[in-house]
Design an enzyme around this catalytic site. Structure first.
Site, PDB file in Angstrom:
ATOM      1  N   ASP A  24      35.238 -11.148   3.092  1.00 35.14           N
ATOM      2  CA  ASP A  24      34.584 -10.054   3.818  1.00 35.14           C
ATOM      3  C   ASP A  24      33.804 -10.569   5.029  1.00 35.14           C
ATOM      4  OD1 ASP A  24      33.999  -7.371   4.218  1.00 35.14           O
ATOM      5  OD2 ASP A  24      32.157  -7.461   3.044  1.00 35.14           O
ATOM      6  N   ASN A  72      41.038   0.421   1.895  1.00 35.64           N
ATOM      7  CA  ASN A  72      41.025  -0.004   3.304  1.00 35.64           C
ATOM      8  C   ASN A  72      41.932   0.846   4.210  1.00 35.64           C
ATOM      9  OD1 ASN A  72      40.504  -3.522   2.521  1.00 35.64           O
ATOM     10  ND2 ASN A  72      39.004  -2.006   3.181  1.00 35.64           N
TER      11      ASN A  72
HETATM   12  C1  IPE Z   1      36.471  -5.540   0.402  1.00 37.50           C
HETATM   13  O1  IPE Z   1      35.814  -5.479   1.610  1.00 37.50           O
HETATM   14  C2  IPE Z   1      37.952  -5.560   0.626  1.00 37.50           C
HETATM   15  C3  IPE Z   1      38.492  -6.803   1.160  1.00 37.50           C
HETATM   16  C4  IPE Z   1      37.822  -7.864   1.444  1.00 37.50           C
HETATM   17  C5  IPE Z   1      39.924  -6.798   1.329  1.00 37.50           C
HETATM   18  P1  IPE Z   1      35.388  -4.097   2.253  1.00 37.50           P
HETATM   19  O2  IPE Z   1      34.749  -4.418   3.541  1.00 37.50           O
HETATM   20  O3  IPE Z   1      36.529  -3.157   2.290  1.00 37.50           O
HETATM   21  O4  IPE Z   1      34.330  -3.546   1.198  1.00 37.50           O
HETATM   22  P2  IPE Z   1      33.122  -2.539   1.378  1.00 37.50           P
HETATM   23  O5  IPE Z   1      33.651  -1.318   2.104  1.00 37.50           O
HETATM   24  O6  IPE Z   1      32.075  -3.234   2.179  1.00 37.50           O
HETATM   25  O7  IPE Z   1      32.653  -2.266   0.003  1.00 37.50           O
HETATM   26  C1  IPE Z   2      37.262  -8.084   5.410  1.00 37.03           C
HETATM   27  O1  IPE Z   2      36.493  -8.007   6.557  1.00 37.03           O
HETATM   28  C2  IPE Z   2      38.733  -7.918   5.674  1.00 37.03           C
HETATM   29  C3  IPE Z   2      39.306  -6.655   5.189  1.00 37.03           C
HETATM   30  C4  IPE Z   2      38.696  -5.748   4.485  1.00 37.03           C
HETATM   31  C5  IPE Z   2      40.700  -6.412   5.529  1.00 37.03           C
HETATM   32  P1  IPE Z   2      35.966  -6.616   7.068  1.00 37.03           P
HETATM   33  O2  IPE Z   2      36.979  -6.044   8.002  1.00 37.03           O
HETATM   34  O3  IPE Z   2      35.573  -5.743   5.947  1.00 37.03           O
HETATM   35  O4  IPE Z   2      34.697  -7.065   7.893  1.00 37.03           O
HETATM   36  P2  IPE Z   2      33.283  -6.348   7.899  1.00 37.03           P
HETATM   37  O5  IPE Z   2      32.808  -6.315   6.497  1.00 37.03           O
HETATM   38  O6  IPE Z   2      33.487  -4.986   8.457  1.00 37.03           O
HETATM   39  O7  IPE Z   2      32.448  -7.223   8.774  1.00 37.03           O
HETATM   40 MG    MG Z   3      33.834  -5.454   4.929  1.00 36.01          MG
END
Ligand code: IPE
Ligand code: IPE
Ligand code: MG
Length: 237
Positions: A24, A72
């Site tokens: 993340d 997502n």
């Molecule tokens: C979790 O991260 C999913 C992945 C890393 C693929 P998210 O960014 O989607 O999670 P939330 O929305 O902060 O809970």
């Molecule tokens: C995790 O990084 C990757 C995926 C969920 C695909 P994020 O895209 O959630 O990055 P932040 O949390 O918004 O910074």
């Molecule tokens: Mg995230």
């Protein structure tokens, strides 16, 4: 930035056979640099490749990465499209990387969420790497709740009337790997976000502020050191 620092004396033992990563922080990493969120995913993929290689180097037999959750899809269309195109590009080089690292690639999640061409590439990578000894599970269109339901439905189709824990476990997407010993979440959020809900019942959890694209070998070692200080009781004394 993506260099993996060497530490040739750092190895894990059987106590840590499976590590999970909630990768993340890609979006925030890019925004901090005045770039679009998509750029964070581009760099995030490179980080993923180097971290997975490092985990193998230190002797971790099973690695599971959370790459794209069932939730997502809610993201803006352009971001989802970019992630999907990065995934396709990765699929084209996955076999080569897996061969170089003796890694068996498996996808966790519901493949029916992807176009047929993508599904074919996924199946091909799984088939072509099936003889390797280290496991890389990539969770895409994956979520713990959906996975438990899928496992239950598989068991029912096989004739189970009253489900047992064993029925669920042998039908999980992740059935070829043991339960994760350690789950690492980068990006400073303290939650699982629907990752491996069944399997995480007794996982050690480690959260760090590092945004995923900044993740380095030293961050993995910090998580591993923290893991070895934990006292895993599994409900005993
Ligand atoms: C979790 O991260 C999913 C992945 C890393 C693929 P998210 O960014 O989607 O999670 P939330 O929305 O902060 O809970
Ligand atoms: C995790 O990084 C990757 C995926 C969920 C695909 P994020 O895209 O959630 O990055 P932040 O949390 O918004 O910074
Ligand atoms: Mg995230």
């Amino acid at each position: 930035m993506l260099q993996i620092a060497e530490d040739r004396n750092f190895f894990v033992d059987d106590a840590l056979s499976h590590i999970g990563f909630i990768m993340d922080g890609n979006g925030r990493w890019a925004l901090k640099r005045g770039k679009p969120r998509e750029y964070g995913h581009v760099v995030g993929v490179k980080t993923f490749e180097s971290i997975v290689r490092y985990c193998k180097e230190i002797g971790i037999r099973h690695v599971t990465v959370y790459a794209f959750s069932t939730e997502n899809w809610k993201r803006p269309e352009a971001e989802v499209a970019k992630i999907m195109s990065l995934f396709l590009e990765y699929l084209d080089r996955a076999k080569r990387i897996a061969d170089e690292n003796d890694m068996r690639v498996l996808f966790l999640g519901d493949p029916s969420g992807f176009p047929e061409k993508t599904r074919e590439k996924m199946a091909k990578v799984e088939a072509e790497t099936a003889e390797h000894s280290y496991y890389l599970n990539i969770a895409v269109n994956s979520g713990g709740r959906a996975e438990i339901i899928r496992a239950a439905n598989r068991a029912i189709r096989e004739g189970a009337k009253e489900l047992t824990e064993a029925d669920i476990e042998k039908n999980l997407d992740s059935r070829r790997s043991p339960m994760p010993d350690l789950i690492v979440r980068t990006g400073g959020e303290y939650r699982l976000s629907n990752f491996l809900l069944w399997q995480s019942a007794y996982s050690e959890l480690y959260f760090c502020e590092t945004l995923w694209p900044d993740m380095k070998a030293e961050d993995v070692r910090a998580a591993v050191r923290a893991f070895y200080k934990r006292n895993r009781r599994f409900g005993g004394v």
